[in-house]
Design a protein around this motif. Sequence first.
Motif, PDB file in Angstrom:
ATOM      1  N   PRO A 100       9.232   3.115  -1.197  1.00 14.95           N
ATOM      2  CA  PRO A 100       9.169   1.252  -1.157  1.00 14.95           C
ATOM      3  C   PRO A 100       9.232   1.127  -2.640  1.00 14.95           C
ATOM      4  O   PRO A 100       9.190   1.970  -3.592  1.00 14.95           O
ATOM      5  CB  PRO A 100       8.057   1.691  -1.151  1.00 14.95           C
ATOM      6  CG  PRO A 100       6.977   2.681  -0.713  1.00 14.95           C
ATOM      7  CD  PRO A 100       8.356   3.933  -1.314  1.00 14.95           C
ATOM      8  N   ARG A 105      10.363  -3.334   6.876  1.00 16.59           N
ATOM      9  CA  ARG A 105       9.458  -3.396   7.644  1.00 16.59           C
ATOM     10  C   ARG A 105       9.209  -3.402   9.142  1.00 16.59           C
ATOM     11  O   ARG A 105       9.172  -2.463  10.019  1.00 16.59           O
ATOM     12  CB  ARG A 105       7.970  -3.896   7.423  1.00 16.59           C
ATOM     13  CG  ARG A 105       7.691  -4.226   6.236  1.00 16.59           C
ATOM     14  CD  ARG A 105       6.596  -4.063   5.963  1.00 16.59           C
ATOM     15  NE  ARG A 105       6.061  -4.080   4.167  1.00 16.59           N
ATOM     16  CZ  ARG A 105       5.029  -5.065   3.429  1.00 16.59           C
ATOM     17  NH1 ARG A 105       4.672  -6.279   3.688  1.00 16.59           N
ATOM     18  NH2 ARG A 105       4.761  -4.025   2.374  1.00 16.59           N
ATOM     19  N   MET A 120      10.934  -0.427  10.622  1.00 18.28           N
ATOM     20  CA  MET A 120      10.166   1.140  10.835  1.00 18.28           C
ATOM     21  C   MET A 120       9.059   0.923  11.147  1.00 18.28           C
ATOM     22  O   MET A 120       8.231   1.586  11.079  1.00 18.28           O
ATOM     23  CB  MET A 120       9.921   1.605   9.324  1.00 18.28           C
ATOM     24  CG  MET A 120      11.387   1.311   8.386  1.00 18.28           C
ATOM     25  SD  MET A 120      10.719   2.561   6.870  1.00 18.28           S
ATOM     26  CE  MET A 120      10.475   4.147   7.091  1.00 18.28           C
ATOM     27  N   ASP A 121       8.677  -0.199  12.000  1.00 20.58           N
ATOM     28  CA  ASP A 121       8.088  -0.480  13.113  1.00 20.58           C
ATOM     29  C   ASP A 121       6.747  -0.524  12.559  1.00 20.58           C
ATOM     30  O   ASP A 121       5.687  -0.002  12.493  1.00 20.58           O
ATOM     31  CB  ASP A 121       8.168   0.312  14.368  1.00 20.58           C
ATOM     32  CG  ASP A 121       7.091   0.217  15.291  1.00 20.58           C
ATOM     33  OD1 ASP A 121       7.476  -1.240  15.726  1.00 20.58           O
ATOM     34  OD2 ASP A 121       7.281   0.220  15.517  1.00 20.58           O
ATOM     35  N   VAL A 122       6.447  -1.101  11.226  1.00 20.35           N
ATOM     36  CA  VAL A 122       4.834  -1.690  10.977  1.00 20.35           C
ATOM     37  C   VAL A 122       4.403  -3.086  11.405  1.00 20.35           C
ATOM     38  O   VAL A 122       3.966  -2.690  12.255  1.00 20.35           O
ATOM     39  CB  VAL A 122       5.102  -2.397   9.183  1.00 20.35           C
ATOM     40  CG1 VAL A 122       3.969  -2.571   8.735  1.00 20.35           C
ATOM     41  CG2 VAL A 122       5.890  -1.020   8.243  1.00 20.35           C
ATOM     42  N   PHE A 123       5.259  -4.056  11.830  1.00 21.37           N
ATOM     43  CA  PHE A 123       5.386  -4.696  13.169  1.00 21.37           C
ATOM     44  C   PHE A 123       6.484  -4.889  13.569  1.00 21.37           C
ATOM     45  O   PHE A 123       7.503  -4.827  13.247  1.00 21.37           O
ATOM     46  CB  PHE A 123       4.456  -6.043  12.185  1.00 21.37           C
ATOM     47  CG  PHE A 123       5.346  -6.296  10.959  1.00 21.37           C
ATOM     48  CD1 PHE A 123       6.410  -6.944  10.496  1.00 21.37           C
ATOM     49  CD2 PHE A 123       4.378  -5.905   9.907  1.00 21.37           C
ATOM     50  CE1 PHE A 123       7.262  -7.270   9.279  1.00 21.37           C
ATOM     51  CE2 PHE A 123       4.856  -6.954   8.482  1.00 21.37           C
ATOM     52  CZ  PHE A 123       6.136  -7.089   8.259  1.00 21.37           C
ATOM     53  N   PRO A 124       6.630  -5.801  14.774  1.00 15.45           N
ATOM     54  CA  PRO A 124       7.449  -5.743  15.446  1.00 15.45           C
ATOM     55  C   PRO A 124       8.292  -7.243  15.103  1.00 15.45           C
ATOM     56  O   PRO A 124       7.361  -7.839  14.795  1.00 15.45           O
ATOM     57  CB  PRO A 124       6.639  -5.985  16.713  1.00 15.45           C
ATOM     58  CG  PRO A 124       5.479  -6.172  16.611  1.00 15.45           C
ATOM     59  CD  PRO A 124       5.332  -6.023  15.752  1.00 15.45           C
ATOM     60  N   GLU A 146       7.297  -0.740  -4.331  1.00 23.11           N
ATOM     61  CA  GLU A 146       6.225  -0.693  -4.819  1.00 23.11           C
ATOM     62  C   GLU A 146       5.559   0.839  -5.102  1.00 23.11           C
ATOM     63  O   GLU A 146       4.914   1.317  -4.026  1.00 23.11           O
ATOM     64  CB  GLU A 146       4.724  -1.972  -4.212  1.00 23.11           C
ATOM     65  CG  GLU A 146       5.216  -3.259  -4.337  1.00 23.11           C
ATOM     66  CD  GLU A 146       4.685  -4.058  -5.547  1.00 23.11           C
ATOM     67  OE1 GLU A 146       4.038  -3.195  -6.705  1.00 23.11           O
ATOM     68  OE2 GLU A 146       4.222  -4.864  -5.392  1.00 23.11           O
ATOM     69  N   ARG A 147       6.445   1.353  -5.767  1.00 20.99           N
ATOM     70  CA  ARG A 147       5.735   2.701  -6.084  1.00 20.99           C
ATOM     71  C   ARG A 147       3.800   3.541  -6.088  1.00 20.99           C
ATOM     72  O   ARG A 147       3.703   2.223  -6.837  1.00 20.99           O
ATOM     73  CB  ARG A 147       6.417   3.525  -7.001  1.00 20.99           C
ATOM     74  CG  ARG A 147       7.973   2.745  -7.231  1.00 20.99           C
ATOM     75  CD  ARG A 147       8.924   3.204  -6.737  1.00 20.99           C
ATOM     76  NE  ARG A 147      10.187   3.138  -7.182  1.00 20.99           N
ATOM     77  CZ  ARG A 147      10.641   2.349  -7.243  1.00 20.99           C
ATOM     78  NH1 ARG A 147      10.946   2.122  -5.376  1.00 20.99           N
ATOM     79  NH2 ARG A 147      12.143   1.957  -7.267  1.00 20.99           N
ATOM     80  N   GLY A 148       3.875   4.865  -5.244  1.00 21.17           N
ATOM     81  CA  GLY A 148       2.695   4.752  -5.383  1.00 21.17           C
ATOM     82  C   GLY A 148       2.335   5.099  -4.907  1.00 21.17           C
ATOM     83  O   GLY A 148       2.577   5.908  -3.497  1.00 21.17           O
ATOM     84  N   LEU A 149       1.556   6.690  -4.921  1.00 20.34           N
ATOM     85  CA  LEU A 149       1.250   8.074  -4.723  1.00 20.34           C
ATOM     86  C   LEU A 149      -0.840   7.807  -4.504  1.00 20.34           C
ATOM     87  O   LEU A 149      -0.989   7.008  -4.879  1.00 20.34           O
ATOM     88  CB  LEU A 149       1.791   8.969  -4.414  1.00 20.34           C
ATOM     89  CG  LEU A 149       2.767   9.163  -4.086  1.00 20.34           C
ATOM     90  CD1 LEU A 149       4.282  10.158  -4.288  1.00 20.34           C
ATOM     91  CD2 LEU A 149       3.375   8.718  -2.484  1.00 20.34           C
ATOM     92  N   TYR A 194      11.426   6.863   3.401  1.00 22.75           N
ATOM     93  CA  TYR A 194      11.915   5.912   2.817  1.00 22.75           C
ATOM     94  C   TYR A 194      11.190   5.200   1.063  1.00 22.75           C
ATOM     95  O   TYR A 194       9.635   5.852   0.613  1.00 22.75           O
ATOM     96  CB  TYR A 194      10.341   4.383   3.455  1.00 22.75           C
ATOM     97  CG  TYR A 194      10.363   2.748   2.919  1.00 22.75           C
ATOM     98  CD1 TYR A 194      11.083   2.472   2.393  1.00 22.75           C
ATOM     99  CD2 TYR A 194       9.051   2.874   3.088  1.00 22.75           C
ATOM    100  CE1 TYR A 194      11.032   1.193   2.234  1.00 22.75           C
ATOM    101  CE2 TYR A 194       8.984   1.497   2.469  1.00 22.75           C
ATOM    102  CZ  TYR A 194       9.662   0.459   2.156  1.00 22.75           C
ATOM    103  OH  TYR A 194       9.657  -0.713   1.678  1.00 22.75           O
ATOM    104  N   LEU A 225       2.798  13.831   8.083  1.00 22.54           N
ATOM    105  CA  LEU A 225       2.835  12.561   8.974  1.00 22.54           C
ATOM    106  C   LEU A 225       3.737  12.447   9.757  1.00 22.54           C
ATOM    107  O   LEU A 225       3.814  11.968  10.207  1.00 22.54           O
ATOM    108  CB  LEU A 225       2.378  11.298   8.094  1.00 22.54           C
ATOM    109  CG  LEU A 225       0.682  11.198   7.530  1.00 22.54           C
ATOM    110  CD1 LEU A 225       0.351  10.323   6.269  1.00 22.54           C
ATOM    111  CD2 LEU A 225      -0.246  11.225   8.692  1.00 22.54           C
ATOM    112  N   PHE A 242       6.186 -15.734  10.058  1.00 21.78           N
ATOM    113  CA  PHE A 242       3.769 -14.690   9.832  1.00 21.78           C
ATOM    114  C   PHE A 242       3.642 -16.400  10.288  1.00 21.78           C
ATOM    115  O   PHE A 242       2.844 -17.398   9.097  1.00 21.78           O
ATOM    116  CB  PHE A 242       3.299 -14.624   8.159  1.00 21.78           C
ATOM    117  CG  PHE A 242       4.548 -13.532   8.651  1.00 21.78           C
ATOM    118  CD1 PHE A 242       3.981 -12.396   9.374  1.00 21.78           C
ATOM    119  CD2 PHE A 242       5.965 -12.884   7.728  1.00 21.78           C
ATOM    120  CE1 PHE A 242       4.286 -11.323   9.384  1.00 21.78           C
ATOM    121  CE2 PHE A 242       5.808 -11.795   7.822  1.00 21.78           C
ATOM    122  CZ  PHE A 242       5.411 -10.417   8.672  1.00 21.78           C
ATOM    123  N   GLY A 243       2.703 -17.197  10.945  1.00 25.85           N
ATOM    124  CA  GLY A 243       2.381 -17.822  11.458  1.00 25.85           C
ATOM    125  C   GLY A 243       2.894 -19.022  11.516  1.00 25.85           C
ATOM    126  O   GLY A 243       4.063 -19.654  12.023  1.00 25.85           O
TER     127      GLY A 243
END
Lengths: 302, 412
Positions: free
Chosen positions: A77, A46, A49-53, A79-82, A75, A98, A12-13
């Motif tokens: 995660p 990630r 799962m193709d969130v970014f290449p 960090e849980r959360g719905l 998945y 989805l 990343f950068g």
Amino acid sequence: MKLELKNIKKSFGEKKVLTEVSLVAEGGKAFGLLGRNGAGKTTTIRILMDVFPADSGEILFDGKPLRDQHIGFGYLPEERGLYPKKKILDQLLYFAALKGMKQTESVKAIDYWLERLGMTEYRNKRLDTLSKGNQQKIQLITALAHNPQIVILDEPFSGLDPVNAMLLKEVVKEEIAKGKIVLFSSHQMNYIEEFCDSIAILNNGKAVLQGDLRDIKRHTSRDKLIIRSPEAGKIETAFAPFAEKQAEDELLLRLSSPEKKQQTMKELTEQFDIDEIRVFEPSLNDIFITYTNDSADPLQKN
Amino acid sequence: MKQFGTIFRFECKNYLKNKIFVGVTVFLIALIAAVMFFPRILSLFESTKEPMPKDRPVMLISAGTENAAAVQEAFAAAFGEYQIVLSENGIGSLREKVESGEAECAFAIESLTSYRYYVKNLSMYDEKTYAADEVLRSLYRIDAMTKAGLSETKAGEILAMPIQHETETLGKDQFQNFFYTYIMIFALYMVILLYGQMVAMNVATEKSSRAMELLITSAKPTAMMFGKVFASCLAGLTQLICVFGSAILFFNCNKEYWGENPIINSIFNMPTDLLLYMILFFILGFFIYAFLYGAIGSTASKLEDINTSVMPITMLFIIAFFIVIFSMTSGNINSVVMRVCSYIPFTSPMAMFTRIAMSAVPAYEILLSVVILVASVVGVGVLSAKIYRVGVLLYGTTPKIGTLLKSIRNAK
């Protein structure tokens, strides 16, 4: 089923997050992805799962590129959360939709999983009326309801009471028995040791160790002995500085080479009153610390 | 595309289940119904009793003896809603009666060219002195003319000579259009601001509740962004149509009771093509702002950060609103500022709409403005989806624009 990550690199950068990650996970087996905080586990997941290449490298499923095939991912995660304010059934249906499930199919699957995890009574409740552990069970359903081929569980046992942890273990074993690829990411080594046949340890964005857990354990050099003796104190002074006290009457003895094993054992039994001598086998915890922490060194790298 | 549909339906359902959204819509419709039915309900109570002369408030006048009767007559003609009482006593009693509330106001007329006006509380809209000036001036002129030898009737005729004039509006009648344009601009402003911020809030909520972790691995960011924005647009449009539709419906139910009320009539005389323009500019204007709000929402990691993060966009929008409102009230609709604003995509939804509503704008100008706006909507949409993609994974402090743009370039 076989999932292969080959030479995955990502930055990343300016910051290089993954320098070289390669691993192989097979169907019907659990795979443990280990690493310290910030080692690149989530980034690897990630990318998978193709969130970014990835910047370079390839991901293969049964030998062919993963992206060309329609492979279902589940998945959980770290960090849980719905949606806290929404009805549980509604959000489970939403996530199932989805993932491409039809309404009738998904209702059936969700009802099965609610039943399996003992959550049927909460079907029409709002999520924020549930305890944290129960919310986590609901989130587990979003990872499993669409019957994915690859299940990724990030710290699945954190926050669960012993009864729920047992339930989750059973569920995970069922998924493995179905022939799925189950990817674990956890810091709780005992769970990884219990489930995972193969592991990969990431350190600073690099897979420093990967393979079958039993092989890894077998191949660590057998140059340490555990000695239990009422004369532990005497032995310690006799073998200083290579002996190290482990418990009240237990010692860890380092040998200069694995070949000295037999001779040393003989000497010990002749000279001292010995209750037990065995070759030291490292736990996953020891292996993990060896490969991820350069300052502490309870056993030498092989 | 399938994911977009799923997200769109989910978000729409959220609005329908949102008690505040439904509540506000119902409240607005009820309010409009109350206003529209008001004259009808009032007429039920009023029809039987005509206001009696004695019910009218009292206006006291005292005048010099020689023309007291003429003055009283002229005042009675000018202030039809008052009961004009000629006071025989001095100025002191006038003051007392106004003070005690026996009379609402009083004129102590010393001569035809000077008087003193007594009133307890001077209203902002009190224009009685202008009317009194007019009455007295006319009396004075007639008096002067008769003294110069003209007959009283002849003098009256000269003074009352009416001038005939006709106005032919070739473009738009700004007075007639003013009210409905104002209402529509205000509706545009409210709905875009409210729903735009709702999009930002929505994204930030998903991020802060960490539902994003799961969403981002389940759906494409573009589908998430566009699904949300389209759903909010539909919700806003539905609310607009409900409110305006019910207003038009209720007005037509009660048309005869409103009679010749000029403001109400001018509002409901709005042409259909203007309504269509409003929908067009609403949708385009909404998209351009909602995309930006969505992108900004994705960069905030806490809900508290949202208000400060969206400030620049909200400010931009408020400035656009004020430029339009000031131009409207000044009557200078086609000023240079307005012309420029009607091509800048962030101001054109309101500026161009106002120009269309209140003046005659050539078709090519409208077309140019709409084309620029549509192109910008697409551009901003693509850019926002990119920001969103990067933004939703950033936690911690809100990133600076520079770092954000850098990571977008890297994400490609």
